[in-house]
Design a protein around this motif. Structure first.
Motif, PDB file in Angstrom:
ATOM      1  N   PRO A 134       0.813  -1.219   0.000  1.00 21.84           N
ATOM      2  CA  PRO A 134       0.000   0.000   0.000  1.00 21.84           C
ATOM      3  C   PRO A 134       0.849   1.273   0.000  1.00 21.84           C
ATOM      4  O   PRO A 134       0.483   2.278  -0.623  1.00 21.84           O
ATOM      5  N   LEU A 135       1.991   1.218   0.670  1.00 18.18           N
ATOM      6  CA  LEU A 135       2.826   2.419   0.781  1.00 18.18           C
ATOM      7  C   LEU A 135       3.547   2.764  -0.517  1.00 18.18           C
ATOM      8  O   LEU A 135       4.043   3.878  -0.664  1.00 18.18           O
ATOM      9  N   VAL A 136       3.580   1.824  -1.458  1.00 21.33           N
ATOM     10  CA  VAL A 136       4.152   2.146  -2.767  1.00 21.33           C
ATOM     11  C   VAL A 136       3.418   3.364  -3.337  1.00 21.33           C
ATOM     12  O   VAL A 136       4.027   4.226  -3.976  1.00 21.33           O
ATOM     13  N   HIS A 137       2.118   3.435  -3.071  1.00 22.25           N
ATOM     14  CA  HIS A 137       1.346   4.580  -3.575  1.00 22.25           C
ATOM     15  C   HIS A 137       0.690   5.356  -2.431  1.00 22.25           C
ATOM     16  O   HIS A 137      -0.447   5.841  -2.537  1.00 22.25           O
ATOM     17  N   ALA A 139      -0.763   4.688   0.333  1.00 23.08           N
ATOM     18  CA  ALA A 139      -2.016   4.242   0.940  1.00 23.08           C
ATOM     19  C   ALA A 139      -1.742   3.848   2.389  1.00 23.08           C
ATOM     20  O   ALA A 139      -1.826   2.678   2.771  1.00 23.08           O
ATOM     21  N   TRP A 140      -1.435   4.843   3.190  1.00 24.86           N
ATOM     22  CA  TRP A 140      -1.002   4.593   4.567  1.00 24.86           C
ATOM     23  C   TRP A 140      -2.114   4.022   5.430  1.00 24.86           C
ATOM     24  O   TRP A 140      -1.866   3.238   6.341  1.00 24.86           O
ATOM     25  N   LEU A 141      -3.359   4.387   5.171  1.00 25.58           N
ATOM     26  CA  LEU A 141      -4.475   3.867   5.964  1.00 25.58           C
ATOM     27  C   LEU A 141      -4.640   2.362   5.720  1.00 25.58           C
ATOM     28  O   LEU A 141      -4.826   1.588   6.667  1.00 25.58           O
ATOM     29  N   THR A 142      -4.538   1.950   4.472  1.00 25.72           N
ATOM     30  CA  THR A 142      -4.604   0.520   4.142  1.00 25.72           C
ATOM     31  C   THR A 142      -3.445  -0.222   4.796  1.00 25.72           C
ATOM     32  O   THR A 142      -3.635  -1.297   5.372  1.00 25.72           O
ATOM     33  N   ALA A 143      -2.259   0.354   4.719  1.00 27.27           N
ATOM     34  CA  ALA A 143      -1.082  -0.286   5.335  1.00 27.27           C
ATOM     35  C   ALA A 143      -1.274  -0.435   6.838  1.00 27.27           C
ATOM     36  O   ALA A 143      -0.982  -1.499   7.408  1.00 27.27           O
ATOM     37  N   LEU A 144      -1.762   0.596   7.469  1.00 19.93           N
ATOM     38  CA  LEU A 144      -1.958   0.581   8.930  1.00 19.93           C
ATOM     39  C   LEU A 144      -3.023  -0.430   9.332  1.00 19.93           C
ATOM     40  O   LEU A 144      -2.812  -1.245  10.243  1.00 19.93           O
TER      41      LEU A 144
END
Length: 173
Positions: A134-137, A139-144
């Motif tokens: 997710p952090l590639v783009h 998307a920190w909320l998805t990663a978290l």
């Protein structure tokens, strides 16, 4: 973002390839008297991993997350390294590797490949990829969310695996 969509779709295709390998390996294990443990948590695992891929596609689009090169490129390297580790685990375990917990009685514990250094290297790959993809783009909320829920699920999964492996080892004694 089209290249990121392609990356997520390729990751989904890789998951489907894993499921094909797992299905074949499950048949091999069950034919040799393997027993499955942890059926209860498996649907949650499938749902969580599916939600990860959906979140990777949705969050950047809906929340207008930018590609930040200083974050995105290193995270892409982590994703690729995690894939390499995952397939190293799969090739090391051979027919024993599965997305389910199936233990074949009489087989000794695998201690080669990445298992030489880590008890559960595949889960290290899952944790790394789940945070990095997710952090590639951005998307920190998805990663978290994925990371938190995945850690809770892995605590159940690893206890299940350890219990199944311990029972199998006790039967060998």
């Amino acid at each position: 973002m089209p290249w990121y969509t392609l990356l997520v779709l390729l990751t989904a295709a890789e998951r489907l390839a894993e499921l094909a390998v797992a299905r074949r390996n499950a048949a091999w294990s069950l034919a040799r008297g393997g027993t499955e443990s942890g059926r209860g948590h498996y649907p949650a695992m499938v749902l969580l991993h599916t939600a990860l891929l959906a979140g990777c596609l949705l969050e950047p689009a809906v929340a207008d997350r930018p590609f930040v090169p200083a974050l995105g490129w290193p995270m892409l390297a982590v994703v690729l390294a995690a894939q390499g580790l995952r397939w190293w685990c799969i090739s090391t375990l051979g027919h024993r590797w599965n997305t389910r917990v199936i233990v074949v009685p009489g087989l000794s514990l695998v201690t080669g490949g990445p298992y030489r250094w880590l008890r559960h290297p595949n889960y290290a790959a899952v944790v790394a990829e789940g945070a990095a993809l997710p952090l590639v783009h951005s998307a920190w909320l998805t990663a978290l969310c994925f990371t938190g829920l995945n850690l809770a699920l892995l605590s159940v999964r690893i206890r299940c695996e350890e219990s199944a492996l311990d029972a199998s080892a006790a039967a060998l004694r």
